[in-house]
Write a protein that holds these residues in place. Structure first.
Motif, PDB file in Angstrom:
ATOM      1  N   UNK A 111      25.634  57.849  66.339  1.00 17.09           N
ATOM      2  CA  UNK A 111      24.266  57.598  66.762  1.00 17.09           C
ATOM      3  C   UNK A 111      23.374  57.394  65.546  1.00 17.09           C
ATOM      4  N   UNK A 112      23.493  58.293  64.579  1.00 18.30           N
ATOM      5  CA  UNK A 112      22.640  58.256  63.386  1.00 18.30           C
ATOM      6  C   UNK A 112      22.885  57.022  62.524  1.00 18.30           C
ATOM      7  N   UNK A 113      24.139  56.654  62.363  1.00 16.34           N
ATOM      8  CA  UNK A 113      24.489  55.604  61.404  1.00 16.34           C
ATOM      9  C   UNK A 113      24.628  54.202  62.005  1.00 16.34           C
ATOM     10  N   UNK A 114      24.841  54.131  63.331  1.00 16.23           N
ATOM     11  CA  UNK A 114      25.143  52.820  63.891  1.00 16.23           C
ATOM     12  C   UNK A 114      24.293  52.424  65.093  1.00 16.23           C
ATOM     13  N   UNK A 115      24.084  53.335  66.024  1.00 17.59           N
ATOM     14  CA  UNK A 115      23.541  52.929  67.316  1.00 17.59           C
ATOM     15  C   UNK A 115      22.058  53.183  67.560  1.00 17.59           C
ATOM     16  N   UNK A 116      21.496  54.242  67.044  1.00 21.07           N
ATOM     17  CA  UNK A 116      20.129  54.612  67.417  1.00 21.07           C
ATOM     18  C   UNK A 116      19.097  53.809  66.634  1.00 21.07           C
ATOM     19  N   UNK A 117      18.534  52.808  67.287  1.00 24.35           N
ATOM     20  CA  UNK A 117      17.544  51.958  66.631  1.00 24.35           C
ATOM     21  C   UNK A 117      16.259  52.730  66.327  1.00 24.35           C
ATOM     22  N   UNK A 118      15.906  53.696  67.155  1.00 27.08           N
ATOM     23  CA  UNK A 118      14.701  54.491  66.897  1.00 27.08           C
ATOM     24  C   UNK A 118      14.875  55.320  65.626  1.00 27.08           C
ATOM     25  N   UNK A 119      16.031  55.961  65.465  1.00 30.77           N
ATOM     26  CA  UNK A 119      16.290  56.731  64.235  1.00 30.77           C
ATOM     27  C   UNK A 119      16.292  55.819  63.016  1.00 30.77           C
ATOM     28  N   UNK A 120      16.864  54.638  63.160  1.00 28.29           N
ATOM     29  CA  UNK A 120      16.907  53.696  62.039  1.00 28.29           C
ATOM     30  C   UNK A 120      15.499  53.289  61.621  1.00 28.29           C
ATOM     31  N   UNK A 121      14.620  53.049  62.589  1.00 28.68           N
ATOM     32  CA  UNK A 121      13.237  52.698  62.247  1.00 28.68           C
ATOM     33  C   UNK A 121      12.533  53.864  61.566  1.00 28.68           C
ATOM     34  N   UNK A 122      12.733  55.059  62.082  1.00 29.98           N
ATOM     35  CA  UNK A 122      12.097  56.233  61.480  1.00 29.98           C
ATOM     36  C   UNK A 122      12.620  56.468  60.066  1.00 29.98           C
ATOM     37  N   UNK A 123      13.917  56.215  59.861  1.00 29.11           N
ATOM     38  CA  UNK A 123      14.526  56.438  58.548  1.00 29.11           C
ATOM     39  C   UNK A 123      13.969  55.491  57.487  1.00 29.11           C
ATOM     40  N   UNK A 124      13.316  54.417  57.906  1.00 33.71           N
ATOM     41  CA  UNK A 124      12.695  53.512  56.940  1.00 33.71           C
ATOM     42  C   UNK A 124      11.483  54.167  56.274  1.00 33.71           C
ATOM     43  N   UNK A 125      10.892  55.176  56.921  1.00 32.30           N
ATOM     44  CA  UNK A 125       9.714  55.857  56.382  1.00 32.30           C
ATOM     45  C   UNK A 125       9.946  57.328  56.079  1.00 32.30           C
TER      46      UNK A 125
END
Length: 139
Positions: A111-125
């Motif tokens: 989820x963290x590394x591949x699938x969760x687009x919301x986490x990926x967006x948050x990880x940008x900031x």
């Protein structure tokens, strides 16, 4: 994907998505009660929801006996405007009889590394971290 936010009164708004689902959001204002989650709280709910959805889906696809998943999301914000999130932690509690902790960990990782687009967006900031615990009610 579309959404509409409409001002109701004071610091109260309604949000509506294309399918017609609505939510009340806002902040307390001049002594008024808080009408619903704030926009920043909704971001955390969305991130936790996205990640929890992934974890449930991955475990079910792997035929793991998952009975319950909870994702507690905590965050820290910058001191100055704009008060963006600086740290976000997603803590999963996954319940099921005979669940494999390794498979739960892998589901959280995917989820963290591949699938969760919301986490990926948050990880940008923000620094986004994940943790989990497995509860076996039969143990």
């Amino acid at each position: 994907m579309k959404a509409r936010v409409k001002w109701v009164e004071a610091r109260c708004f309604t949000g509506e998505v294309e399918a017609g689902h609505r939510i009340v959001l806002g902040n307390a204002y001049e002594g008024s009660p808080k009408p619903g989650p704030s926009p920043m709280e909704l971001l955390l709910i969305g991130t936790g929801g996205c990640a929890a959805f992934d974890v449930v889906h991955i475990l079910q696809k792997g035929r793991e006996p998952v009975e319950d998943v909870t994702c507690d999301v905590s965050a820290e914000r910058a001191e100055t405007e704009p008060k963006v999130f600086t740290k976000i932690h997603l803590q999963f509690t996954v319940t099921g009889r005979g669940l494999s902790p390794e498979k739960v960990g892998r589901a959280v990782q995917l989820s963290a590394e591949k699938y969760c687009s919301a986490s990926a967006m948050m990880a940008a900031m923000a620094e986004v971290t994940h943790g989990f615990e497995v509860i076996d009610p039969g143990a």
